[in-house]
Design an enzyme around this catalytic site. Sequence first.
Site, short mmCIF file in Angstrom:
data_model
loop_
_atom_site.label_atom_id
_atom_site.label_comp_id
_atom_site.label_asym_id
_atom_site.label_seq_id
_atom_site.Cartn_x
_atom_site.Cartn_y
_atom_site.Cartn_z
N TYR A 49 0.97 -1.21 -0.17
CA TYR A 49 0.03 -0.11 0.01
C TYR A 49 1.00 1.05 0.22
CZ TYR A 49 -2.80 3.92 2.10
OH TYR A 49 -3.21 5.23 2.27
N LYS A 106 1.20 4.30 -2.78
CA LYS A 106 1.11 5.71 -2.60
C LYS A 106 2.24 6.61 -2.86
CE LYS A 106 -3.43 6.03 -1.54
NZ LYS A 106 -4.28 6.96 -2.02
#
Length: 249
Positions: A140, A144
């Site tokens: 994750y 990002k």
Amino acid sequence: MPTVLITGCSSGFGLETAKLFVERGWTVIATMRKPGADILPPADNLTILPLDVTDPASIASAMDKAGDIDVLVNNAGFGAAVPIELIEPDTARQLFETNTLGTLAMLQAVLPKFRERRAGTIINVTSTATLKPLPLVSVYRASKAAVNALTESLAVEMEPFGVRVHIVLPGRSPETSFGNNAMPHLRGLDNADYKPLIEGMIANFRDGGGPVTHAIDVAEAVWRAATDPAAPLRIPAGEDAVQWMAEAG
């Protein structure tokens, strides 16, 4: 009034941001994968559209219905908390397809008009998880962090054309559906080595104590990026986010 298109408005940061811009008189295009009539109260300056950022046809349809916009807020995304050793390849692909490639696809949908008009604002919502190493959210975090890098280069590319580019970095927010959305992808509780780490992470995320980020913090940070020509490239959203950014330098 200006028009803003916001992705991922079904809950959390996107929902609060849409509400704030509606209340302050902007024309708001609030998008989400599965629109619901009761998600946002009706308003003359609000349009709700279906949009899946991983589907080119969905993007094309939404952009056609939205018409000309002045600000794009890339907020759609999801998280997963899994040890690197155990993450499913499909989950890793979904994280990058939604968080990174979905953002890229939306950028490519609006940049030609922004560049031609020599005006427009791009706001990409990422995460303070990108500011320092954290366990269990590695993929994750990588998805990002890739958006951060993409946005930094985009700011340089767009500067000659008068297009402003910003990153909003929220901190930990118990108010969002991040935790619930991440739970189906969770792996490792049945592993004696990883179980203590995972249980600690879950407890920490659900703990409302200490500095956190509220959805309104993110909405206000997005508002600043949209309305203040002097706003910096990176804008922290939330008390904990401000602390993390200061520590990161």
